[in-house]
Design a protein around this motif. Structure first.
Motif, PDB file in Angstrom:
ATOM      1  N   ASP A 146      41.268 -36.891  44.010  1.00 16.40           N
ATOM      2  CA  ASP A 146      41.930 -35.998  43.067  1.00 16.40           C
ATOM      3  C   ASP A 146      41.737 -34.549  43.522  1.00 16.40           C
ATOM      4  O   ASP A 146      40.695 -34.206  44.099  1.00 16.40           O
ATOM      5  N   PRO A 147      42.702 -33.662  43.270  1.00 20.34           N
ATOM      6  CA  PRO A 147      42.573 -32.263  43.690  1.00 20.34           C
ATOM      7  C   PRO A 147      41.294 -31.589  43.181  1.00 20.34           C
ATOM      8  O   PRO A 147      40.668 -30.818  43.911  1.00 20.34           O
ATOM      9  N   GLU A 148      40.912 -31.879  41.942  1.00 14.79           N
ATOM     10  CA  GLU A 148      39.704 -31.253  41.394  1.00 14.79           C
ATOM     11  C   GLU A 148      38.469 -31.617  42.214  1.00 14.79           C
ATOM     12  O   GLU A 148      37.585 -30.794  42.452  1.00 14.79           O
ATOM     13  N   ARG A 149      38.399 -32.873  42.642  1.00 16.56           N
ATOM     14  CA  ARG A 149      37.268 -33.324  43.442  1.00 16.56           C
ATOM     15  C   ARG A 149      37.288 -32.671  44.825  1.00 16.56           C
ATOM     16  O   ARG A 149      36.237 -32.316  45.371  1.00 16.56           O
ATOM     17  N   VAL A 150      38.471 -32.486  45.385  1.00 15.92           N
ATOM     18  CA  VAL A 150      38.578 -31.824  46.680  1.00 15.92           C
ATOM     19  C   VAL A 150      38.056 -30.394  46.594  1.00 15.92           C
ATOM     20  O   VAL A 150      37.278 -29.943  47.446  1.00 15.92           O
ATOM     21  N   VAL A 151      38.474 -29.668  45.563  1.00 16.73           N
ATOM     22  CA  VAL A 151      38.006 -28.291  45.383  1.00 16.73           C
ATOM     23  C   VAL A 151      36.489 -28.258  45.266  1.00 16.73           C
ATOM     24  O   VAL A 151      35.820 -27.415  45.880  1.00 16.73           O
ATOM     25  N   GLN A 152      35.938 -29.196  44.508  1.00 17.40           N
ATOM     26  CA  GLN A 152      34.487 -29.258  44.347  1.00 17.40           C
ATOM     27  C   GLN A 152      33.793 -29.490  45.686  1.00 17.40           C
ATOM     28  O   GLN A 152      32.803 -28.819  46.018  1.00 17.40           O
ATOM     29  N   ARG A 153      34.310 -30.415  46.473  1.00 12.56           N
ATOM     30  CA  ARG A 153      33.693 -30.722  47.763  1.00 12.56           C
ATOM     31  C   ARG A 153      33.799 -29.552  48.733  1.00 12.56           C
ATOM     32  O   ARG A 153      32.867 -29.287  49.510  1.00 12.56           O
ATOM     33  N   LEU A 154      34.914 -28.844  48.700  1.00 10.34           N
ATOM     34  CA  LEU A 154      35.059 -27.679  49.564  1.00 10.34           C
ATOM     35  C   LEU A 154      34.062 -26.592  49.184  1.00 10.34           C
ATOM     36  O   LEU A 154      33.510 -25.909  50.058  1.00 10.34           O
ATOM     37  N   ARG A 155      33.809 -26.429  47.886  1.00  7.86           N
ATOM     38  CA  ARG A 155      32.848 -25.418  47.438  1.00  7.86           C
ATOM     39  C   ARG A 155      31.415 -25.818  47.787  1.00  7.86           C
ATOM     40  O   ARG A 155      30.576 -24.955  48.064  1.00  7.86           O
ATOM     41  N   GLU A 156      31.143 -27.117  47.784  1.00  9.39           N
ATOM     42  CA  GLU A 156      29.782 -27.595  48.061  1.00  9.39           C
ATOM     43  C   GLU A 156      29.471 -27.656  49.557  1.00  9.39           C
ATOM     44  O   GLU A 156      28.307 -27.605  49.953  1.00  9.39           O
TER      45      GLU A 156
END
Length: 233
Positions: A146-156
């Protein structure tokens, strides 16, 4: 080295021939008629180079991830050519090819990691991150999320900045908060980039026999079944 590369992963159809450091390519944006278009495009690039199928060292094709239908068309067509000419095939990541094409189109991105992204439908994306030094290998495992999870992983993730994005998957609204300096929604996959990425893979022994060629979907069968049940309610 002579490599014929094909792609029908997304909304384009392309064929390219790499021969002695030179590349000729046929590319057309087309959502349909890939099967009808491929053979004339193959004939054209071979004719331009003055080569026959039997003079190739190998074929290359996007292994995925990507559209189920698009992947099956390119892989089935490549298998047919490979069987006919008795040639091996080099499978190349469609996301790696997308990133390589974006780097070629945007010279100012040449030293930065590129987040390649394809729309996986069902409110998800296929994605990976590619550095210039290792263009065939994603810095994080290729995934469908999901896009939200991608954003989270990129930030982490501990990634050098700036990051850039490429591909039609970036259209989802949550990516407005992604930690990227810029992204190009119009970046397509080009067979010429598949051909160039195939060269080091070939040299490292990554070619397979035609009958062993398989697409990489990332989304497993159980997930597909669950999504189909949800859509049918």
């Amino acid at each position: 080295m002579k490599i014929l590369a094909l792609d029908t992963t997304s909304g384009a159809c392309s064929v390219a021939l790499y021969s002695g450091g030179q590349i000729c390519e046929q590319f057309v944006r087309a959502e349909r008629d890939h099967t009808r278009r491929l053979l004339p495009m193959v004939d054209q690039v071979l004719a331009e180079a003055g080569l026959s199928l039997g003079q190739l060292d190998a074929l290359a094709v996007s292994r995925g991830p990507g559209s189920f239908t698009g992947l099956r068309i390119a892989i089935s067509f490549t298998q047919g050519l490979a069987f006919a000419a008795d040639k091996p095939v080099v499978p190349v990541s469609s996301l790696a090819a997308l990133a390589a094409g974006a780097r070629r189109s945007h010279p100012e991105w040449r030293d930065a990691p590129i987040v390649a992204m394809l729309d996986a439908r069902m409110q998800q994306v296929y994605w990976g991150i590619y550095a210039a030094e290792t263009p065939n290998d994603s810095m994080l495992p290729e995934a469908v999320q999901d896009p939200e999870r991608v954003v989270q992983r990129l930030r982490e993730a501990s990634l050098s900045q700036p990051l850039y994005g490429a591909g039609p998957g970036w259209h989802y609204p949550p990516f407005a908060d992604a930690p990227v300096a810029e992204y190009d929604l119009e970046s397509p996959i080009h067979a010429r980039d598949i051909a160039e990425l195939a060269l080091p893979l070939w040299q490292n022994g990554a070619a397979v026999a035609a009958e062993a060629l398989e697409p990489l979907y990332l989304r497993d069968e159980i997930t597909w079944q669950k999504r189909q049940k949800i859509r049918s309610k």
